[in-house]
Scaffold this motif. Sequence first.
Motif, PDB file in Angstrom:
ATOM      1  N   GLN A  51      44.191 -48.470   2.854  1.00 55.22           N
ATOM      2  CA  GLN A  51      42.862 -49.124   3.365  1.00 55.22           C
ATOM      3  C   GLN A  51      41.794 -48.199   3.397  1.00 55.22           C
ATOM      4  O   GLN A  51      40.761 -48.536   2.839  1.00 55.22           O
ATOM      5  N   ALA A  52      41.951 -46.861   3.447  1.00 54.83           N
ATOM      6  CA  ALA A  52      40.923 -45.858   3.525  1.00 54.83           C
ATOM      7  C   ALA A  52      40.440 -45.704   2.005  1.00 54.83           C
ATOM      8  O   ALA A  52      39.117 -45.717   1.624  1.00 54.83           O
ATOM      9  N   LEU A  53      41.463 -45.700   0.982  1.00 56.71           N
ATOM     10  CA  LEU A  53      41.189 -45.923  -0.282  1.00 56.71           C
ATOM     11  C   LEU A  53      40.192 -46.923  -0.759  1.00 56.71           C
ATOM     12  O   LEU A  53      39.218 -46.858  -1.348  1.00 56.71           O
ATOM     13  N   ARG A  54      40.688 -48.253  -0.294  1.00 59.68           N
ATOM     14  CA  ARG A  54      39.935 -49.483  -0.611  1.00 59.68           C
ATOM     15  C   ARG A  54      38.511 -49.408  -0.217  1.00 59.68           C
ATOM     16  O   ARG A  54      37.629 -49.883  -0.726  1.00 59.68           O
ATOM     17  N   GLU A  55      38.084 -48.833   1.018  1.00 61.52           N
ATOM     18  CA  GLU A  55      37.154 -48.749   1.741  1.00 61.52           C
ATOM     19  C   GLU A  55      36.133 -47.867   0.913  1.00 61.52           C
ATOM     20  O   GLU A  55      35.032 -48.020   0.558  1.00 61.52           O
ATOM     21  N   ALA A  56      36.583 -46.740   0.421  1.00 58.87           N
ATOM     22  CA  ALA A  56      36.147 -45.602  -0.143  1.00 58.87           C
ATOM     23  C   ALA A  56      35.541 -45.875  -1.661  1.00 58.87           C
ATOM     24  O   ALA A  56      34.613 -45.809  -2.126  1.00 58.87           O
ATOM     25  N   LEU A  57      36.423 -46.927  -2.253  1.00 59.25           N
ATOM     26  CA  LEU A  57      36.085 -47.360  -3.503  1.00 59.25           C
ATOM     27  C   LEU A  57      34.933 -48.759  -3.579  1.00 59.25           C
ATOM     28  O   LEU A  57      34.820 -49.309  -4.701  1.00 59.25           O
ATOM     29  N   ASN A  58      34.858 -48.918  -2.250  1.00 59.43           N
ATOM     30  CA  ASN A  58      33.859 -50.289  -2.274  1.00 59.43           C
ATOM     31  C   ASN A  58      32.404 -49.804  -2.088  1.00 59.43           C
ATOM     32  O   ASN A  58      32.109 -49.896  -0.915  1.00 59.43           O
ATOM     33  N   PRO A  59      31.429 -49.719  -3.063  1.00 65.43           N
ATOM     34  CA  PRO A  59      30.237 -49.273  -2.806  1.00 65.43           C
ATOM     35  C   PRO A  59      29.334 -50.019  -2.195  1.00 65.43           C
ATOM     36  O   PRO A  59      28.223 -49.786  -1.522  1.00 65.43           O
TER      37      PRO A  59
END
Length: 71
Positions: A51-59
């Motif tokens: 979930q953290a990775l998904r949020e970080a990759l969504n500009p």
Amino acid sequence: MKFLDWYVKIAVVSATIGASMELFMVKTGFYDKVTVLESEKRAWENTPEAQALREALNPWRNIDGETKKNP
């Protein structure tokens, strides 16, 4: 119909090829492997790291939030 026999031949050949592909996948255990991989993927997607990775990759995450707040 002028070409009915030709259409029937194509349908029979296509059905035979499809059935042979399904038989091959069943005999080799393809569906079992895919089921395991999908369950592992879904389990990982629910972890905090994913979930953290998904949020970080969504500009656009901040832009989308601002747009909804200010119509």
